[in-house]
Design an enzyme around this catalytic site. Structure first.
Site, PDB file in Angstrom:
ATOM      1  CD  GLU A 287     -45.861  24.340 -18.065  1.00 50.42           C
ATOM      2  OE1 GLU A 287     -46.653  23.533 -17.887  1.00 50.42           O
ATOM      3  OE2 GLU A 287     -46.263  25.179 -18.926  1.00 50.42           O
ATOM      4  CG  ASP A 297     -45.571  13.785 -20.464  1.00 48.23           C
ATOM      5  OD1 ASP A 297     -46.438  14.239 -21.314  1.00 48.23           O
ATOM      6  OD2 ASP A 297     -44.707  13.090 -20.714  1.00 48.23           O
ATOM      7  CG  ASN A 300     -47.880   9.463 -28.633  1.00 47.93           C
ATOM      8  OD1 ASN A 300     -47.316   8.326 -28.697  1.00 47.93           O
ATOM      9  ND2 ASN A 300     -48.315  10.037 -29.444  1.00 47.93           N
ATOM     10  CD  GLN A 314     -48.830  18.669 -20.549  1.00 45.57           C
ATOM     11  OE1 GLN A 314     -48.721  17.345 -20.993  1.00 45.57           O
ATOM     12  NE2 GLN A 314     -48.725  18.686 -19.040  1.00 45.57           N
ATOM     13  CD  GLU A 315     -45.450  13.333 -24.139  1.00 44.42           C
ATOM     14  OE1 GLU A 315     -46.019  12.736 -25.230  1.00 44.42           O
ATOM     15  OE2 GLU A 315     -44.982  12.619 -23.567  1.00 44.42           O
ATOM     16  CD  GLU A 316     -45.953  16.973 -28.674  1.00 46.30           C
ATOM     17  OE1 GLU A 316     -46.678  17.514 -27.913  1.00 46.30           O
ATOM     18  OE2 GLU A 316     -46.392  16.112 -29.464  1.00 46.30           O
ATOM     19  CG  ASN A 435     -58.509  20.486 -19.295  1.00 49.04           C
ATOM     20  OD1 ASN A 435     -59.342  20.387 -18.467  1.00 49.04           O
ATOM     21  ND2 ASN A 435     -58.315  21.651 -19.905  1.00 49.04           N
ATOM     22  N   GLY A 437     -55.773  14.035 -22.110  1.00 48.28           N
ATOM     23  CA  GLY A 437     -56.393  13.300 -22.926  1.00 48.28           C
ATOM     24  C   GLY A 437     -57.465  14.084 -23.651  1.00 48.28           C
ATOM     25  N   GLY A 439     -57.266  17.290 -25.286  1.00 51.48           N
ATOM     26  CA  GLY A 439     -57.021  17.984 -26.163  1.00 51.48           C
ATOM     27  C   GLY A 439     -56.680  17.538 -27.653  1.00 51.48           C
TER      28      GLY A 439
HETATM   29  N1  AR6 Z   1     -50.952  23.049 -18.056  1.00 48.23           N
HETATM   30  C1  AR6 Z   1     -52.144  22.538 -17.795  1.00 48.23           C
HETATM   31  N2  AR6 Z   1     -53.070  22.467 -18.884  1.00 48.23           N
HETATM   32  C2  AR6 Z   1     -52.351  22.382 -20.193  1.00 48.23           C
HETATM   33  C3  AR6 Z   1     -51.326  22.706 -20.346  1.00 48.23           C
HETATM   34  C4  AR6 Z   1     -50.465  22.928 -19.247  1.00 48.23           C
HETATM   35  N3  AR6 Z   1     -49.041  23.230 -19.518  1.00 48.23           N
HETATM   36  N4  AR6 Z   1     -51.164  22.665 -21.748  1.00 48.23           N
HETATM   37  C5  AR6 Z   1     -52.339  22.099 -22.272  1.00 48.23           C
HETATM   38  N5  AR6 Z   1     -53.149  21.897 -21.182  1.00 48.23           N
HETATM   39  P1  AR6 Z   1     -52.845  17.677 -25.036  1.00 48.23           P
HETATM   40  P2  AR6 Z   1     -53.620  14.934 -24.928  1.00 48.23           P
HETATM   41  C6  AR6 Z   1     -54.544  21.635 -21.453  1.00 48.23           C
HETATM   42  O1  AR6 Z   1     -53.677  18.218 -26.324  1.00 48.23           O
HETATM   43  O2  AR6 Z   1     -55.231  15.312 -25.309  1.00 48.23           O
HETATM   44  C7  AR6 Z   1     -49.168  15.241 -27.499  1.00 48.23           C
HETATM   45  O3  AR6 Z   1     -48.937  15.032 -28.947  1.00 48.23           O
HETATM   46  C8  AR6 Z   1     -55.203  22.271 -22.580  1.00 48.23           C
HETATM   47  O4  AR6 Z   1     -56.394  22.351 -22.200  1.00 48.23           O
HETATM   48  O5  AR6 Z   1     -51.460  18.008 -24.875  1.00 48.23           O
HETATM   49  O6  AR6 Z   1     -53.618  14.006 -23.869  1.00 48.23           O
HETATM   50  C9  AR6 Z   1     -48.872  13.966 -27.001  1.00 48.23           C
HETATM   51  O7  AR6 Z   1     -47.485  13.558 -27.406  1.00 48.23           O
HETATM   52  C10 AR6 Z   1     -55.214  21.076 -23.709  1.00 48.23           C
HETATM   53  O8  AR6 Z   1     -56.276  21.147 -24.802  1.00 48.23           O
HETATM   54  O9  AR6 Z   1     -53.286  16.350 -24.340  1.00 48.23           O
HETATM   55  C11 AR6 Z   1     -49.838  13.102 -27.150  1.00 48.23           C
HETATM   56  O10 AR6 Z   1     -49.645  12.385 -28.575  1.00 48.23           O
HETATM   57  C12 AR6 Z   1     -55.285  20.110 -22.759  1.00 48.23           C
HETATM   58  O11 AR6 Z   1     -54.599  20.050 -21.572  1.00 48.23           O
HETATM   59  C13 AR6 Z   1     -50.994  13.906 -27.424  1.00 48.23           C
HETATM   60  O12 AR6 Z   1     -50.593  15.223 -27.636  1.00 48.23           O
HETATM   61  C14 AR6 Z   1     -54.649  18.552 -23.234  1.00 48.23           C
HETATM   62  O13 AR6 Z   1     -53.684  18.697 -23.779  1.00 48.23           O
HETATM   63  C15 AR6 Z   1     -52.031  13.887 -26.112  1.00 48.23           C
HETATM   64  O14 AR6 Z   1     -53.050  14.580 -26.169  1.00 48.23           O
END
Ligand code: AR6
Length: 541
Positions: A287, A297, A300, A314-316, A435, A437, A439
């Site tokens: 962002e 984004d 979910n 990230q999404e929230e 990254n 998917g 986290g």
């Molecule tokens: N910019 C770049 N990288 C980021 C950022 C950012 N702003 N924020 C986080 N990361 P995650 P997921 C990296 O866990 O695994 C939500 O509840 C950071 O390394 O948000 O796809 C959704 O609603 C982080 O560990 O994504 C879904 O239910 C990694 O990106 C679920 O989480 C993954 O971020 C999706 O989980």
């Protein structure tokens, strides 16, 4: 507000395609069969003028294809009348009476919300809301909110039948479809979410009408054990309303559900295209540093994930700093595996610090430097794609799982254009990601980086990748990209075969790998694995 970033590799950021520079001229804005425009056209953006709603008079659409509006004449609710007799009343009248009453503090706000949600009396609690205003914020902040801001949010909510006059279509599964609306209309819809006025959206359970939709009423943000993160979330929401009730933004926003037909996916196994270019950096966030790019984004399937409940990743966070994204939850059914949601023009209102449990609201964010397109939309394009939750490490390398993720990312990255001719790649901005998917959803970063690169390549876009402070990952991605494009010119078909081979090795060895996917790919090409990885229970892995 953007920090200088010197710690990157690959193609320089300024050489990636960016909007608005790379964009083709937009056609004139008007409704079509697959695009509902909620404002009056012809339309020309004027920063000083609020777009006019269309049509001029409220038209109701209380049916299965549209959002059921709180102000619909068909929205009725049991009400405790005189002598304690229950009568059915128009719910909007109850809402109007309630929101026009004096609301001096959080206890009264609770009472007001429960007036037209009486079924939830004793079920919803407002502990987080009360705790925020009584223990967390200063008295002057509370007085300012309840004295100045809240009456304006109430007025905004009550302007619903004047501002959102056209039935809002539901973006249902299986259909590519867009909605364009003004930022003012979004503000009004969000004000209704704030006061929890949406009918049919509170019932849970598989038989409820909106079972396959995200929640939209904000009651879940107010309840629960008082929780620091939820309070910070509420501060982002308050910031948004403070801003829009002071000075209403005048632009438009488009939400597009993009559904790719099964025959329209690339034939991945026979795609011999080499990977497109990459810019990879350990510093920076999507962002803050993805301006003009197609920002991902990490979603979910229910858009926004836990933005109105728990969870703050990230999404929230993105939905909290850009609350207009939250309105997607009102009309977007859960995404299927061949679908994405693209949001064009959402404004950022808040700064923040921390992540997950340490998330903190850090005041105002001024997004006014971001340019707007001819439809008055901010040049911020965000594509929501939901990765798979990974429970077993090995399985994510399996052919069918890799294809699922490739197709999902492709749905988010491809430009369907809308016209007869496929879009020119010169007009497509690069994807800005990280990254995805990996986290909350537990995927392997190296695999997902390759998948996203392959999908972006098929969608004719370069990639800008932020590793989120992971310096080793930055170098690994750069090195494997060089290896796959410069040292050996491998097509997507070959890369997929290598992933499949790695999966075979993992499956046979049944232990945690001592070599990651990238190391494996390089070793296979060096020839050093020739005699080992074909053996069952190979000691080499
Ligand atoms: N910019 C770049 N990288 C980021 C950022 C950012 N702003 N924020 C986080 N990361 P995650 P997921 C990296 O866990 O695994 C939500 O509840 C950071 O390394 O948000 O796809 C959704 O609603 C982080 O560990 O994504 C879904 O239910 C990694 O990106 C679920 O989480 C993954 O971020 C999706 O989980």
């Amino acid at each position: 507000q953007r920090k200088a970033n010197s710690d990157w590799k690959g193609k320089p950021l300024n050489q990636l395609n960016k909007i608005p520079d790379c964009m083709d001229k937009l056609p004139s804005l008007h409704s079509t069969e697959n695009h509902t425009v909620l404002i009056k056209v012809p339309y020309k953006y004027d920063p000083k003028t609020l777009p006019m709603p269309h049509p001029a008079q409220y038209k109701d659409g209380w049916n299965n294809d549209h959002v059921k509006m709180p102000c619909s004449p068909q929205n009725e609710y049991p009400f405790q009348g005189k002598n304690n007799k229950q009568i059915l009343r128009k719910r909007w009248e109850i809402i109007e009476e309630a929101l026009l009453s004096k609301i001096p503090g959080p206890y009264e706000l609770e009472d007001v919300i429960l007036k037209y949600n009486s079924r939830y009396f004793g079920k919803w609690n407002f502990e987080t809301l009360k705790s925020l205003f009584i223990e967390n914020l200063a008295e002057c902040e509370r007085n300012h909110f309840f004295g100045e801001v809240l009456p304006k949010i109430a007025k905004l909510a009550l302007s619903l039948p004047h501002l959102c006059t056209q039935p809002i279509p539901l973006l249902k599964k299986g259909k590519t479809r867009s909605i364009t609306l003004s930022q003012q209309q979004i503000a009004c819809l969000l004000a209704n979410a704030f006061f929890c006025t949406y009918p049919r959206r509170n019932a849970k359970g598989k038989t409820s009408e909106f079972f396959n939709y995200p929640s939209i009423n904000f009651n879940s943000l107010y309840d629960g054990m008082p929780n620091e993160v939820k309070m910070e979330k509420l501060k982002c929401i308050i910031q948004y309303f403070s801003r829009v009730t002071k000075k209403m933004p005048t632009g438009l926003v488009t939400f597009t559900r993009q559904c790719v037909g099964h025959i329209d996916f690339p034939k991945w196994d026979s795609l011999d295209t080499p990977l497109r270019d990459i810019h990879v950096s350990a510093e920076g966030t999507i962002e803050d540093d993805g301006e003009g790019l197609l920002q991902v984004d990490f979603a979910n399937k229910y858009l926004g994930g836990g933005v109105l409940t728990h969870g703050c990743v990230q999404e929230e966070i993105r939905f909290l700093i850009c609350p207009e994204m939250i309105i997607s939850r009102l009309f977007t059914e859960g995404l299927e595996k061949n679908e994405s949601l693209i949001m064009k023009g959402c404004e950022r209102f808040s700064s923040y610090d921390g992540y997950a449990k340490t998330f903190e609201w850090k005041g105002d964010y001024d997004d006014s430097k971001t340019p707007r397109d001819d439809w008055g939309r901010l040049c911020t394009h965000v594509t929501a794609i939901d990765a798979l939750v990974i429970h077993y490490y090995d399985k994510q390398f399996r052919g069918d799982i890799v294809k699922r993720e490739l197709n999902k990312a492709y749905c988010g990255f491809v430009s369907l254009g809308g016209g007869k001719n496929p879009p020119n790649e010169m007009n497509l901005s690069a994807v800005c990601t990280g990254n995805w998917g990996c986290g909350a959803f537990g995927g392997d970063k190296r695999l997902k980086a390759l998948i996203q690169l392959m999908a972006a390549t098929a969608a004719k876009r370069d990639v800008c990748y932020y590793t989120f402070d992971d310096d080793r990952l930055k170098n690994d991605i750069y090195n494997i990209h060089q290896y796959l494009t410069v040292t050996n010119q491998l097509g997507i078909d070959t890369i997929l075969k290598l992933i499949e081979r790695y999966e075979g090795v993992l499956r046979k060895s049944r232990k945690k790998p001592n070599m990651n996917l990238f190391e494996y790919i390089v070793k296979v090409f060096d020839g050093s694995l020739e005699n080992t990885d074909s053996e069952p229970d190979s000691p080499a892995i």
